[in-house]
Design a protein around this motif. Structure first.
Motif, PDB file in Angstrom:
ATOM      1  N   HIS A  64      42.238  26.421  37.308  1.00 16.33           N
ATOM      2  CA  HIS A  64      41.576  25.992  35.860  1.00 16.33           C
ATOM      3  C   HIS A  64      42.667  26.460  34.777  1.00 16.33           C
ATOM      4  O   HIS A  64      43.109  27.587  34.961  1.00 16.33           O
ATOM      5  CB  HIS A  64      40.078  26.428  35.805  1.00 16.33           C
ATOM      6  CG  HIS A  64      39.471  25.899  34.443  1.00 16.33           C
ATOM      7  ND1 HIS A  64      39.637  26.243  33.265  1.00 16.33           N
ATOM      8  CD2 HIS A  64      38.879  24.663  34.587  1.00 16.33           C
ATOM      9  CE1 HIS A  64      38.903  25.594  32.574  1.00 16.33           C
ATOM     10  NE2 HIS A  64      38.378  24.558  33.087  1.00 16.33           N
ATOM     11  N   LYS A  65      42.609  26.024  33.781  1.00 17.97           N
ATOM     12  CA  LYS A  65      43.283  26.526  32.556  1.00 17.97           C
ATOM     13  C   LYS A  65      43.057  27.973  32.063  1.00 17.97           C
ATOM     14  O   LYS A  65      43.991  28.509  31.680  1.00 17.97           O
ATOM     15  CB  LYS A  65      43.229  25.403  31.421  1.00 17.97           C
ATOM     16  CG  LYS A  65      44.017  24.299  31.321  1.00 17.97           C
ATOM     17  CD  LYS A  65      43.690  23.178  30.237  1.00 17.97           C
ATOM     18  CE  LYS A  65      44.323  21.940  30.422  1.00 17.97           C
ATOM     19  NZ  LYS A  65      44.143  21.075  29.331  1.00 17.97           N
ATOM     20  N   SER A  66      41.892  28.379  32.474  1.00 19.48           N
ATOM     21  CA  SER A  66      41.768  29.713  31.931  1.00 19.48           C
ATOM     22  C   SER A  66      41.978  30.478  33.135  1.00 19.48           C
ATOM     23  O   SER A  66      42.479  31.752  32.457  1.00 19.48           O
ATOM     24  CB  SER A  66      39.924  29.793  32.137  1.00 19.48           C
ATOM     25  OG  SER A  66      39.335  29.523  33.324  1.00 19.48           O
ATOM     26  N   SER A  69      45.786  30.908  31.501  1.00 22.05           N
ATOM     27  CA  SER A  69      45.670  31.656  30.375  1.00 22.05           C
ATOM     28  C   SER A  69      45.657  33.032  30.422  1.00 22.05           C
ATOM     29  O   SER A  69      46.162  33.787  29.768  1.00 22.05           O
ATOM     30  CB  SER A  69      44.393  31.341  29.436  1.00 22.05           C
ATOM     31  OG  SER A  69      44.613  29.702  29.196  1.00 22.05           O
ATOM     32  N   SER A  70      45.005  33.534  31.323  1.00 17.09           N
ATOM     33  CA  SER A  70      44.807  34.887  31.766  1.00 17.09           C
ATOM     34  C   SER A  70      46.152  35.455  32.222  1.00 17.09           C
ATOM     35  O   SER A  70      46.472  36.519  31.785  1.00 17.09           O
ATOM     36  CB  SER A  70      43.619  35.219  32.677  1.00 17.09           C
ATOM     37  OG  SER A  70      43.621  36.390  33.352  1.00 17.09           O
TER      38      SER A  70
END
Length: 147
Positions: A64-66, A69-70
């Protein structure tokens, strides 16, 4: 389906999963403790792509994009990647910094040295040649598939 193909897929997945785990446990180098396997893979992907969006990285790592991002945030803090502004203000590209290229080269050398020792002790030269032939062919086929 040809049982050999199923076996090849299963073996490939097992080698990737358990091989990664073994390498992580066996390679004794400070960088392998500072960067997670996912971060190292992300650095490799950015290096291969030269400049890439976070959305593409999420697809390439199948997360997932999250999660991306992390990982990106941590790598930006370590100053191994940077954001490149483009003419389209909505699109931000990521690329390795000089520090990132140096870190990745060192990580690659440690991994290559470890795998070279492992393979030279257990795999004949002809088998390495066969492996290279097959994986070069697979790489060509996969790239032709529009990936």
């Amino acid at each position: 389906m040809d049982n050999r193909i199923q076996e090849a897929v299963d073996l490939f997945q097992e080698v990737m999963i358990y091989g990664t785990e073994r390498v992580i446990k066996s390679v004794d180098h400070p960088l392998w403790k500072e960067y997670s396997p996912e971060q190292i893979q992300l650095l490799k992907l950015i290096s291969k792509e030269k400049q890439v969006t976070s959305a593409r990285l999420a697809v390439m790592q199948a997360v997932h994009k999250s999660a991306i991002s992390s990982r990106i945030k941590k790598l930006l803090q370590k100053e191994v990647i940077q954001i490149v502004e483009t003419t389209d203000r909505r699109e931000k590209l990521l690329e390795l910094t000089d520090k990132g290229q140096t870190i990745l080269a060192e990580l690659d050398k440690v991994l290559t040295d470890y795998l070279e020792k492992l393979m030279s002790e257990n795999i004949a030269d002809e088998e390495i040649d066969q492996f290279l032939t097959i994986f070069r062919k697979l790489k060509t086929i996969i790239k032709m598939d529009g990936v």
